[in-house]
Design an enzyme around this catalytic site. Structure first.
Site, mmCIF file in Angstrom:
data_model
loop_
_atom_site.group_PDB
_atom_site.id
_atom_site.type_symbol
_atom_site.label_atom_id
_atom_site.label_comp_id
_atom_site.label_asym_id
_atom_site.label_seq_id
_atom_site.Cartn_x
_atom_site.Cartn_y
_atom_site.Cartn_z
ATOM 1 N N LYS A 222 -49.526 9.466 32.642
ATOM 2 C CA LYS A 222 -50.887 9.342 33.152
ATOM 3 C C LYS A 222 -51.891 9.225 32.000
ATOM 4 O O LYS A 222 -51.606 9.680 30.873
ATOM 5 C CB LYS A 222 -51.228 10.533 34.059
ATOM 6 C CG LYS A 222 -51.359 11.859 33.359
ATOM 7 C CD LYS A 222 -51.957 12.926 34.289
ATOM 8 C CE LYS A 222 -52.316 14.173 33.487
ATOM 9 N NZ LYS A 222 -53.042 15.177 34.244
ATOM 10 N N LYS B 81 -56.244 12.905 27.852
ATOM 11 C CA LYS B 81 -56.707 13.113 26.486
ATOM 12 C C LYS B 81 -55.715 13.940 25.674
ATOM 13 O O LYS B 81 -55.650 13.812 24.455
ATOM 14 C CB LYS B 81 -58.105 13.746 26.451
ATOM 15 C CG LYS B 81 -58.314 14.855 27.413
ATOM 16 C CD LYS B 81 -59.771 15.043 27.800
ATOM 17 C CE LYS B 81 -59.876 16.050 28.935
ATOM 18 N NZ LYS B 81 -61.126 16.089 29.625
ATOM 19 N N LYS C 126 -48.472 23.189 29.389
ATOM 20 C CA LYS C 126 -49.408 23.521 28.310
ATOM 21 C C LYS C 126 -48.810 24.513 27.322
ATOM 22 O O LYS C 126 -49.052 24.426 26.123
ATOM 23 C CB LYS C 126 -50.715 24.074 28.875
ATOM 24 C CG LYS C 126 -51.578 23.013 29.536
ATOM 25 C CD LYS C 126 -52.958 23.558 29.835
ATOM 26 C CE LYS C 126 -53.854 22.481 30.424
ATOM 27 N NZ LYS C 126 -55.156 23.020 30.825
HETATM 28 P P1 AMP Z 1 -58.772 16.772 33.211
HETATM 29 O O1 AMP Z 1 -59.469 15.598 32.636
HETATM 30 O O2 AMP Z 1 -57.301 16.752 32.947
HETATM 31 O O3 AMP Z 1 -59.440 18.077 32.900
HETATM 32 O O4 AMP Z 1 -58.874 16.615 34.789
HETATM 33 C C1 AMP Z 1 -60.075 16.537 35.512
HETATM 34 C C2 AMP Z 1 -59.803 15.981 36.906
HETATM 35 O O5 AMP Z 1 -59.403 14.611 36.816
HETATM 36 C C3 AMP Z 1 -58.682 16.684 37.674
HETATM 37 O O6 AMP Z 1 -59.028 16.747 39.034
HETATM 38 C C4 AMP Z 1 -57.490 15.799 37.483
HETATM 39 O O7 AMP Z 1 -56.594 15.866 38.559
HETATM 40 C C5 AMP Z 1 -58.112 14.406 37.408
HETATM 41 N N1 AMP Z 1 -57.364 13.503 36.500
HETATM 42 C C6 AMP Z 1 -57.150 13.666 35.161
HETATM 43 N N2 AMP Z 1 -56.424 12.661 34.650
HETATM 44 C C7 AMP Z 1 -56.153 11.815 35.676
HETATM 45 C C8 AMP Z 1 -55.435 10.578 35.802
HETATM 46 N N3 AMP Z 1 -54.864 9.982 34.754
HETATM 47 N N4 AMP Z 1 -55.377 9.993 37.025
HETATM 48 C C9 AMP Z 1 -55.965 10.571 38.081
HETATM 49 N N5 AMP Z 1 -56.655 11.729 38.041
HETATM 50 C C10 AMP Z 1 -56.758 12.363 36.879
#
Ligand code: AMP
Ligand code: TRP
Length: 336
Positions: free
Chosen positions: A198, A201, A113
């Protein structure tokens, strides 16, 4: 909270959209776990302040995420807003003194980040650095046994256990439970536009599919999914195809998954069939969620009241832990 069930805690930041990556990677698990565990889930708005952000949008994003979480099946009684439970930050401060500088410096999320090109004005805050310590407080304040998250959070969980361990050793009591991660079967959902990364956003619009997306755009995103490029080893499925099969399975269309996998193995798979199956399945899921969300938004006022009440209820647990902690670390523990 008086059951013998194991405790589950997880949180999500109110930034941007809920996409199929964080839904299948984490939030779907949150919903399913509610049956067998004592679950608490937080929308972490203090964490959302750690990257440059728009002060006019944060509060709306927080409510929006709450509506989304409720629409996909999170129980309102299990949900709280982090800033309505300020004990998290107080415990976070205490934990700063049990967290090793060298370890926090090593967190890959911080490195990613703080080096990302989209960090506005190249401003890196102390909050961003301290982020995982506050996360440890989120988890330990509820004495969580399990934390359902995606693979990218393993390092933060490791740090959480280290903080708990150091705390327990220093106060001479096994006060904090050492929590474990709980992964879904799909801890890594790929971007359909670039399957080597992955779904996320932060990577840009193409790289995530909103769970509440309008049908036309959702179908378009699947239709344009990359299938054959990317790293491919002889005899192995390409990351793009694998990503599409993963989406199909995660969305519960096992029948189509089995049939199409047979086609793939027999070397007769038509990509257009796979894409159609994925699009239909995601659209069906998304339609249900959108219907539920419309009901929730129509009942906004009442929902906001319920969230304030659930946060107040959950706060009682946090207050109990914090009182114990202050006692254990030698701070004054006066009741006003
Ligand atoms: P975030 O959306 O990055 O704030 O993540 C929220 C939760 O979703 C966290 O537990 C991440 O590990 C999981 N997460 C986010 N993106 C992915 C992805 N592409 N595949 C699997 N898990 C994800
Ligand atoms: N760091 C997590 C993420 O990026 C969000 C989070 C904050 C969290 N506090 C938490 C996750 C506590 C699990 C438990 O997704």
């Amino acid at each position: 909270m008086t059951t013998n069930k194991k405790r589950v805690l997880s949180c999500i930041q109110p930034t941007g959209h809920m996409h199929f990556g964080n839904y299948f990677g984490a939030v779907k698990n949150w919903v399913d776990l509610q049956e067998s565990y004592d679950c608490t889930y937080g929308v972490v708005d203090y964490h959302a302040m750690t990257m440059p952000y728009d002060v006019k949008k944060l509060r709306n994003n927080t409510w929006e995420l709450i509506f989304n979480l409720l629409a996909v099946g999170v129980d309102v009684d299990n949900l709280f807003v982090q800033s309505l439970v300020p004990e998290h930050t107080e415990l976070g401060w205490i934990f700063n003194n049990f967290a090793a500088m060298g370890r926090v410096e090593n967190m890959t999320q911080f490195k990613d980040k703080s080096s990302s090109e989209n960090i506005k004005d190249k401003f890196i805050s102390v909050g961003l650095f301290d982020y995982p310590v506050l996360q440890a407080a989120d988890i330990l304040i509820y004495k969580a046994d399990f934390v359902p998250v995606g693979k990218d959070q393993s390092q933060h969980l490791e740090l959480t256990r280290e903080i708990a361990n150091r705390f327990n050793n220093q106060v001479g009591k096994e006060y904090f439970v050492l929590p474990d991660t709980l992964f879904t079967e799909t801890p890594n959902i790929r971007s359909t536009a670039d399957p080597s990364r992955k779904m996320s956003k932060s990577a840009g619009e193409k790289h995530y599919i909103n769970v509440f997306e309008e049908e036309g755009r959702l179908r378009k995103q699947i239709k344009s999914a990359v299938t054959d490029t990317g790293e491919k080893t002889e005899g192995e499925m390409s990351p793009g195809l694998e990503g599409l099969f993963t989406l199909l399975k995660a969305a519960g269309n096992i029948e189509a998954h089995t049939t199409l996998m047979e086609h793939y193995n027999a070397d007769v798979l038509k990509y257009v069939d796979l894409k159609a199956a994925v699009a239909d399945t995601l659209v069906e899921l998304s339609t249900q969620f959108k219907e539920r969300k419309a009901e929730i938004v129509a009942d906004k006022k009442n929902i906001k009241l319920q969230i304030k009440q659930s946060s107040a209820e959950i706060r009682k647990v946090a207050q109990t832990t914090l009182r114990d902690v202050k006692e254990l670390v030698g701070l004054l523990n006066v009741k006003f």
